[in-house]
Design a protein around this motif. Sequence first.
Motif, PDB file in Angstrom:
ATOM      1  N   ARG A  47      -0.423  -1.349  -7.326  1.00 30.19           N
ATOM      2  CA  ARG A  47       0.535  -0.264  -7.199  1.00 30.19           C
ATOM      3  C   ARG A  47       1.688  -0.590  -6.252  1.00 30.19           C
ATOM      4  O   ARG A  47       2.669   0.154  -6.188  1.00 30.19           O
ATOM      5  N   GLU A  48       1.584  -1.676  -5.487  1.00 25.05           N
ATOM      6  CA  GLU A  48       2.653  -1.991  -4.539  1.00 25.05           C
ATOM      7  C   GLU A  48       2.542  -3.444  -4.091  1.00 25.05           C
ATOM      8  O   GLU A  48       1.568  -4.140  -4.384  1.00 25.05           O
ATOM      9  N   GLN A  70       3.866   7.793  -6.596  1.00 22.50           N
ATOM     10  CA  GLN A  70       2.810   6.925  -7.105  1.00 22.50           C
ATOM     11  C   GLN A  70       3.363   5.857  -8.043  1.00 22.50           C
ATOM     12  O   GLN A  70       2.818   4.761  -8.145  1.00 22.50           O
ATOM     13  N   ASP A  71       4.464   6.173  -8.745  1.00 26.48           N
ATOM     14  CA  ASP A  71       5.044   5.248  -9.703  1.00 26.48           C
ATOM     15  C   ASP A  71       5.903   4.176  -9.026  1.00 26.48           C
ATOM     16  O   ASP A  71       6.171   3.137  -9.607  1.00 26.48           O
ATOM     17  N   ARG A  91       6.846   1.147  -6.678  1.00 31.32           N
ATOM     18  CA  ARG A  91       6.188  -0.023  -6.099  1.00 31.32           C
ATOM     19  C   ARG A  91       7.187  -0.762  -5.219  1.00 31.32           C
ATOM     20  O   ARG A  91       8.393  -0.630  -5.388  1.00 31.32           O
TER      21      ARG A  91
END
Length: 206
Positions: free
Chosen positions: A144-145, A13-14, A16
């Motif tokens: 997030r990306e 999740q962290d 990107r």
Amino acid sequence: MEPEKDAEDNHTQDTRRVFLVRHAESEQNVAAHRLAARGEISALLSLLSIGFDSPLSGGGRLQLAQARASSSSQFLQRHDIKLVAHSPYQRARQTASGLFGSAGVPLIELPFIYEKTLVEHVRPGQMDERIRSLCGWIDARPERENIVVVGHGQFFKRLLGRDAVQANVSALECTFSKGKGFSFVREHQLAPLILPDAGADAHERA
């Protein structure tokens, strides 16, 4: 084993995906090429008169037109770009607007991703401070990306620890996480090269 799985999920999740796009060919690039490849003394005068905030060259504008007609739209669709940030220098603003301005994604100017200065050739740690500012900015973003950063060859070279400056209008696809920073994945060329040694390091400052 569950804590390890949670740690892996948090890392995913962290992480990107960030694309570091070097601006299209500038008048500064053209003059630097004339000086380095041909030894034209008049090119030195051109570099002094152009200064740091160089506009795009005719070749750079052609690169953007060719990219718009083909690869940049495909690039946006394929990678689902959420945000475009760019340097305050006009060559980067023009490139960001030319490549992504009609895509409907936000364009944000970042004051700390300008090109390497004369002082930073002597004190490279000052550039590292600006790189840390970029990392902090990306980490704080809600996206997030799939963020694009349009900037400069020497800045991105220092950021990734590369041996050479990337070509104009190329995108270095990277992963980014707060713990690991940037990791290079692959390079995408969004427009044809103009200078035969556009990736050379020696005299390129844009």
